[in-house]
Write an enzyme that holds these catalytic residues in place. Structure first.
Site, short mmCIF file in Angstrom:
data_model
loop_
_atom_site.label_atom_id
_atom_site.label_comp_id
_atom_site.label_asym_id
_atom_site.label_seq_id
_atom_site.Cartn_x
_atom_site.Cartn_y
_atom_site.Cartn_z
N CYS A 48 0.60 -1.25 0.19
CA CYS A 48 -0.18 0.47 -0.08
C CYS A 48 0.73 1.23 0.28
O CYS A 48 1.78 1.40 0.58
CB CYS A 48 -0.69 0.25 1.16
N CYS A 54 -0.07 5.96 7.72
CA CYS A 54 -1.43 5.51 7.58
C CYS A 54 -1.51 4.41 9.31
O CYS A 54 -0.63 3.52 9.09
CB CYS A 54 -2.70 4.37 6.61
N CYS A 57 -2.07 -0.29 9.79
CA CYS A 57 -1.69 -0.94 9.65
C CYS A 57 0.18 -0.73 9.93
O CYS A 57 0.82 0.50 9.86
CB CYS A 57 -1.33 -1.39 8.56
N CYS A 132 -6.60 0.82 -0.16
CA CYS A 132 -6.28 0.47 1.30
C CYS A 132 -6.56 -1.43 0.60
O CYS A 132 -7.44 -2.23 0.21
CB CYS A 132 -7.91 0.16 1.84
N PHE A 263 -21.94 -12.04 27.17
CA PHE A 263 -21.25 -11.16 26.27
C PHE A 263 -21.54 -11.94 25.13
O PHE A 263 -20.80 -11.34 24.21
CB PHE A 263 -19.87 -10.42 26.64
N ASP A 322 -16.87 -13.54 25.52
CA ASP A 322 -16.17 -13.27 24.66
C ASP A 322 -16.46 -11.16 24.88
O ASP A 322 -17.07 -10.77 24.22
CB ASP A 322 -16.84 -13.26 23.52
N CYS A 348 -9.77 -10.50 22.45
CA CYS A 348 -9.16 -9.23 21.34
C CYS A 348 -8.12 -8.44 22.33
O CYS A 348 -7.96 -8.26 22.02
CB CYS A 348 -9.72 -8.52 20.90
#
Length: 390
Positions: A48, A54, A57, A132, A263, A322, A348
């Protein structure tokens, strides 16, 4: 003396065998005494043009082998910090480029020009995206006409948030951060939605999202069930990443006849499980959408303020949870005191996951398996599904 980059740190910087950190380096790179870098075997050419500016990433400059290793090591190091023995790790699942189905972008109007894209790394400046390699191509294709729309409806020097989500019916667009001024602006929204075949167009002028266009209720298919998607509801970033997490959860739950999904959100896991399933969710809109499917029992409950007690949990043969990035300290404390034989924990955030894993291990559970998932391609964001057994 030269140094060799041996691994990637949590924020993506290369770490040498001497313990030095160098941004933008890959494992195997050689750092010369004058600071110059000799590319190693794991360096890749970023695809990219916006890379290195940006903030979307951080790791396009490393190959897939090193990126997969980074995902797994993030989890291993977090577990080590909390003195939790690392179990068997499944192969890392990496989502392919051009598969991310949702994104929140920033927009700023400057005269008749609109800057639209992700923020720069550690900055409020916006990168005006012209390509992108993470997002679905159909989301990227909407950026040019979106700039024209925003130039017509946003106030001069105004800022906005633009959320794009691929749903069953097409693209769901949510604009937020500005007020419409006049009938011309309202008509422009309607024409844009119709011209581009949007599934829904909503606007949040400060009092919550208001639907301006929706030929039918937008849905997302979870476990073969179509679920109405509330504005701004949580959704896994990629379809294949979601499938990897669902499969890992199903393997943990196995043949349990009774399962509670904590959750639960819109039912990503609950709607994919067999037996009797109860879903518990703190978001009212998500709980109502899941309840409307009539596939699982649903309880609207704030699990941070009122977690399920050990007594309530003991009614189930398996638990799925979660939680958001903050983890589930209060709920995990009750789990650790329960007798539930199987827990599938989707996370996460490796740091809060490892903290909660320590609580469960102290309560008599063993961490039996981890499935690492990198569905935020080329970012430092890591997800996983873990199996705990008593």
């Amino acid at each position: 003396m030269n140094a060799t980059v041996v691994r990637l740190a949590a924020r993506g910087d290369g770490v040498t065998d001497a313990g030095q950190f160098f941004k933008g380096t890959a494992p195997g790179d050689i750092i010369e005494a004058n600071g110059s870098v000799i590319a190693g075997p794991h360096r890749a050419i970023p695809p990219c043009r916006h890379y290195a500016v940006c903030g979307g990433c951080q790791l396009q400059h490393v190959d897939d082998a090193s990126y997969a290793c980074f995902v797994a090591e993030r989890i291993m190091r977090a577990l080590a910090e909390h003195r939790v023995d690392a179990p068997t790790f499944a192969p890392v699942h990496l989502s392919a480029p051009h598969t991310r189905r949702r994104a929140t972008l920033r927009a700023e109007r400057r005269g008749m020009q609109v800057i639209l894209g992700f923020n720069e790394g550690a900055s409020h400046s916006i990168v005006d995206l012209r390509e992108c390699h993470v997002l679905l191509p159909e989301l990227v294709a909407l950026l040019v006409p979106l700039r024209r729309l925003l130039a017509a409806v946003m106030p001069e020097r105004g800022r906005a948030t633009v959320t794009l989500t691929r749903v069953d019916q097409g693209i769901d667009l949510l604009l937020a951060g500005f007020e419409l001024d006049g009938l011309t602006a309202i008509e422009a929204l309607n024409v844009f939605a119709q011209t581009h075949g949007l599934a829904r167009l909503s606007l949040d002028e400060g009092l919550g999202p208001s639907t301006r266009w929706a030929p039918q209720t937008p849905t997302i298919t979870l476990g073969s069930v179509q679920v109405a998607l509330p504005d701004g509801a949580f959704l896994q970033a990629t379809a294949d990443g979601e499938a990897a997490l669902v499969q890992a959860v199903r393997e943990t739950v196995g043949d349990a006849s009774t399962t509670v999904d904590l959750f639960a959100g819109l039912g990503t896991f609950a709607l994919s499980l067999k037996g009797r399933v109860k879903a518990v969710e703190g978001s009212r809109d998500a709980a109502l959408a899941l309840s409307a499917t009539r596939r699982v029992a649903v309880e609207h409950r704030d699990l941070f303020r009122r977690p399920l007690t050990a007594h309530e949990l003991n009614m189930f043969e398996a638990v799925v949870l979660d939680p958001p990035r903050a983890g589930a300290r209060e709920q995990v404390a009750e789990l650790s005191a329960s007798s539930v034989p199987r827990i599938a924990y989707v996370s996460c955030n490796p740091a809060t996951f490892a903290r909660d894993a320590r609580i469960l291990v102290d309560g008599g559970y063993s961490l039996a398996r981890v499935v690492p998932v990198g569905q935020f391609r080329w970012s430092t964001h890591v997800e996983m599904a873990a199996t705990f057994r008593r």
